[in-house]
Design a protein around this motif. Structure first.
Motif, PDB file in Angstrom:
ATOM      1  N   MET A   1       0.857  -1.318  -0.030  1.00 51.74           N
ATOM      2  CA  MET A   1       0.002  -0.142  -0.008  1.00 51.74           C
ATOM      3  C   MET A   1       0.752   1.260   0.164  1.00 51.74           C
ATOM      4  SD  MET A   1      -2.948   1.387   2.700  1.00 51.74           S
ATOM      5  CE  MET A   1      -3.926  -0.063   2.538  1.00 51.74           C
ATOM      6  N   PHE A   2       0.609   2.283  -0.799  1.00 54.46           N
ATOM      7  CA  PHE A   2       1.430   3.419  -1.018  1.00 54.46           C
ATOM      8  C   PHE A   2       0.642   4.408   0.062  1.00 54.46           C
ATOM      9  CE2 PHE A   2       3.978   2.149  -4.269  1.00 54.46           C
ATOM     10  CZ  PHE A   2       3.155   1.290  -5.096  1.00 54.46           C
ATOM     11  N   ILE A   3      -0.260   4.315   0.800  1.00 57.61           N
ATOM     12  CA  ILE A   3      -0.716   5.287   1.936  1.00 57.61           C
ATOM     13  C   ILE A   3      -0.510   4.651   3.076  1.00 57.61           C
ATOM     14  CG2 ILE A   3      -2.862   6.401   2.845  1.00 57.61           C
ATOM     15  CD1 ILE A   3      -4.069   6.331   0.036  1.00 57.61           C
ATOM     16  N   ASP A   4       0.308   5.726   3.887  1.00 56.28           N
ATOM     17  CA  ASP A   4       0.528   5.344   5.459  1.00 56.28           C
ATOM     18  C   ASP A   4      -0.589   5.984   6.138  1.00 56.28           C
ATOM     19  OD1 ASP A   4       1.283   5.397   7.982  1.00 56.28           O
ATOM     20  OD2 ASP A   4       3.519   5.921   7.381  1.00 56.28           O
ATOM     21  N   PRO A   5      -1.633   5.225   6.607  1.00 49.87           N
ATOM     22  CA  PRO A   5      -2.791   5.614   7.402  1.00 49.87           C
ATOM     23  C   PRO A   5      -2.432   6.669   8.472  1.00 49.87           C
ATOM     24  CG  PRO A   5      -3.141   3.530   6.808  1.00 49.87           C
ATOM     25  CD  PRO A   5      -1.738   3.811   6.477  1.00 49.87           C
ATOM     26  N   ASP A  10      -1.909  12.222  10.814  1.00 46.83           N
ATOM     27  CA  ASP A  10      -1.271  13.061  11.552  1.00 46.83           C
ATOM     28  C   ASP A  10      -1.257  14.418  10.683  1.00 46.83           C
ATOM     29  OD1 ASP A  10      -1.146  11.394  13.559  1.00 46.83           O
ATOM     30  OD2 ASP A  10       0.829  10.860  13.171  1.00 46.83           O
ATOM     31  N   ARG A  11      -0.702  14.059   9.632  1.00 45.89           N
ATOM     32  CA  ARG A  11      -0.507  15.337   8.570  1.00 45.89           C
ATOM     33  C   ARG A  11      -1.676  16.203   8.366  1.00 45.89           C
ATOM     34  NH1 ARG A  11       4.174  14.936   5.352  1.00 45.89           N
ATOM     35  NH2 ARG A  11       3.452  17.182   4.493  1.00 45.89           N
ATOM     36  N   LEU A  12      -2.987  15.349   8.190  1.00 45.85           N
ATOM     37  CA  LEU A  12      -4.262  16.096   7.946  1.00 45.85           C
ATOM     38  C   LEU A  12      -4.697  16.977   9.213  1.00 45.85           C
ATOM     39  CD1 LEU A  12      -6.175  13.365   6.277  1.00 45.85           C
ATOM     40  CD2 LEU A  12      -5.528  15.360   5.066  1.00 45.85           C
ATOM     41  N   HIS A  13      -4.382  16.290  10.253  1.00 46.96           N
ATOM     42  CA  HIS A  13      -4.576  17.159  11.547  1.00 46.96           C
ATOM     43  C   HIS A  13      -3.747  18.299  11.608  1.00 46.96           C
ATOM     44  CE1 HIS A  13      -5.797  17.651  15.740  1.00 46.96           C
ATOM     45  NE2 HIS A  13      -4.715  17.500  15.985  1.00 46.96           N
ATOM     46  N   GLU A  14      -2.446  18.194  11.425  1.00 44.80           N
ATOM     47  CA  GLU A  14      -1.637  19.311  11.743  1.00 44.80           C
ATOM     48  C   GLU A  14      -1.556  20.266  10.497  1.00 44.80           C
ATOM     49  OE1 GLU A  14       2.426  17.393  11.661  1.00 44.80           O
ATOM     50  OE2 GLU A  14       1.841  15.892  13.576  1.00 44.80           O
ATOM     51  N   GLN A  29     -11.552   7.252   3.217  1.00 42.44           N
ATOM     52  CA  GLN A  29     -11.834   7.654   1.699  1.00 42.44           C
ATOM     53  C   GLN A  29     -10.627   7.347   0.917  1.00 42.44           C
ATOM     54  OE1 GLN A  29     -14.962   6.723   2.596  1.00 42.44           O
ATOM     55  NE2 GLN A  29     -15.610   7.889   0.762  1.00 42.44           N
ATOM     56  N   ALA A  30      -9.436   7.824   1.449  1.00 41.07           N
ATOM     57  CA  ALA A  30      -8.652   7.530   0.753  1.00 41.07           C
ATOM     58  C   ALA A  30      -7.792   6.315   0.649  1.00 41.07           C
ATOM     59  CB  ALA A  30      -7.078   8.443   1.545  1.00 41.07           C
ATOM     60  N   VAL A  31      -7.955   5.574   1.606  1.00 41.77           N
ATOM     61  CA  VAL A  31      -7.484   4.058   1.568  1.00 41.77           C
ATOM     62  C   VAL A  31      -8.454   3.229   0.478  1.00 41.77           C
ATOM     63  CG1 VAL A  31      -7.280   2.033   2.868  1.00 41.77           C
ATOM     64  CG2 VAL A  31      -6.258   3.816   3.672  1.00 41.77           C
ATOM     65  N   ASP A  32      -9.774   3.620   0.644  1.00 41.04           N
ATOM     66  CA  ASP A  32     -10.801   3.055  -0.284  1.00 41.04           C
ATOM     67  C   ASP A  32     -10.352   3.583  -1.683  1.00 41.04           C
ATOM     68  OD1 ASP A  32     -12.038   1.942   1.900  1.00 41.04           O
ATOM     69  OD2 ASP A  32     -13.794   3.266   1.649  1.00 41.04           O
ATOM     70  N   LEU A  33     -10.171   4.836  -1.649  1.00 34.68           N
ATOM     71  CA  LEU A  33      -9.799   5.172  -3.230  1.00 34.68           C
ATOM     72  C   LEU A  33      -8.521   4.283  -3.848  1.00 34.68           C
ATOM     73  CD1 LEU A  33     -10.056   7.020  -5.804  1.00 34.68           C
ATOM     74  CD2 LEU A  33      -8.869   8.863  -4.534  1.00 34.68           C
ATOM     75  N   ALA A  45      -0.232   6.936 -12.006  1.00 32.82           N
ATOM     76  CA  ALA A  45       0.712   6.979 -11.005  1.00 32.82           C
ATOM     77  C   ALA A  45       0.014   6.413  -9.778  1.00 32.82           C
ATOM     78  CB  ALA A  45       1.494   8.211 -10.606  1.00 32.82           C
ATOM     79  N   PRO A  46       0.602   5.829  -8.630  1.00 33.59           N
ATOM     80  CA  PRO A  46      -0.150   5.322  -7.644  1.00 33.59           C
ATOM     81  C   PRO A  46      -0.666   6.577  -6.554  1.00 33.59           C
ATOM     82  CG  PRO A  46       2.266   4.993  -7.353  1.00 33.59           C
ATOM     83  CD  PRO A  46       2.008   5.354  -8.795  1.00 33.59           C
ATOM     84  N   LEU A  47      -1.709   6.151  -6.000  1.00 35.49           N
ATOM     85  CA  LEU A  47      -1.949   7.391  -4.982  1.00 35.49           C
ATOM     86  C   LEU A  47      -1.111   6.903  -3.736  1.00 35.49           C
ATOM     87  CD1 LEU A  47      -4.209   9.420  -4.178  1.00 35.49           C
ATOM     88  CD2 LEU A  47      -5.630   7.791  -3.376  1.00 35.49           C
ATOM     89  N   THR A  48      -0.469   8.083  -3.470  1.00 36.99           N
ATOM     90  CA  THR A  48       0.246   8.002  -2.206  1.00 36.99           C
ATOM     91  C   THR A  48       0.019   8.818  -1.124  1.00 36.99           C
ATOM     92  OG1 THR A  48       1.924   9.584  -3.186  1.00 36.99           O
ATOM     93  CG2 THR A  48       2.332   7.336  -3.574  1.00 36.99           C
ATOM     94  N   THR A  49       0.481   9.054   0.160  1.00 34.94           N
ATOM     95  CA  THR A  49       0.193   9.845   1.155  1.00 34.94           C
ATOM     96  C   THR A  49       0.700  11.285   0.703  1.00 34.94           C
ATOM     97  OG1 THR A  49       0.424   8.104   2.789  1.00 34.94           O
ATOM     98  CG2 THR A  49       0.975  10.528   3.569  1.00 34.94           C
ATOM     99  N   ASP A  50       2.028  11.465   0.025  1.00 38.62           N
ATOM    100  CA  ASP A  50       2.405  12.801  -0.372  1.00 38.62           C
ATOM    101  C   ASP A  50       1.664  13.316  -1.387  1.00 38.62           C
ATOM    102  OD1 ASP A  50       4.644  12.816   1.515  1.00 38.62           O
ATOM    103  OD2 ASP A  50       5.669  11.752   0.032  1.00 38.62           O
TER     104      ASP A  50
END
Length: 92
Positions: A1-5, A10-14, A29-33, A45-50
């Motif tokens: 998985m390219f997303i680190d939940p 943390d980053r969304l909150h901050e 929702q991001a993980v589902d996407l 390209a993959p969906l990543t946290t960045d």
């Protein structure tokens, strides 16, 4: 998985001044996407946290859910089939 939940939450909150609960809704929702592979198929390209953080940073001011919905709306206009990843209502 390219997303680190955890990192994404943390980053969304901050960075976007949202509550933890709201950030968790966006992460789900991001993980589902990402799991759907739809974004990767359309963009190539993959969906990543960045990627998510960069896209939400470009959105108009708002909470993480507001920014997410703005981005999902942009994807819907460009490619269709993204509406289901939007956040319909977030209760505080």
């Amino acid at each position: 998985m390219f997303i680190d939940p955890e990192r994404l939450e943390d980053r969304l909150h901050e960075e976007f001044d949202g509550s933890r609960g709201e950030a968790r809704v966006v992460v789900r929702q991001a993980v589902d996407l990402a799991d759907s592979s739809q974004y990767e198929a359309h963009v190539g390209a993959p969906l990543t946290t960045d990627v998510i953080l960069e896209e939400l940073a470009d959105a108009p001011s708002g909470t993480p859910a507001d920014r997410w919905n703005w981005w999902i709306g942009s994807l819907e206009l460009a490619y269709g089939e993204y509406e289901r990843f939007g956040i319909r209502q977030y209760r505080k």
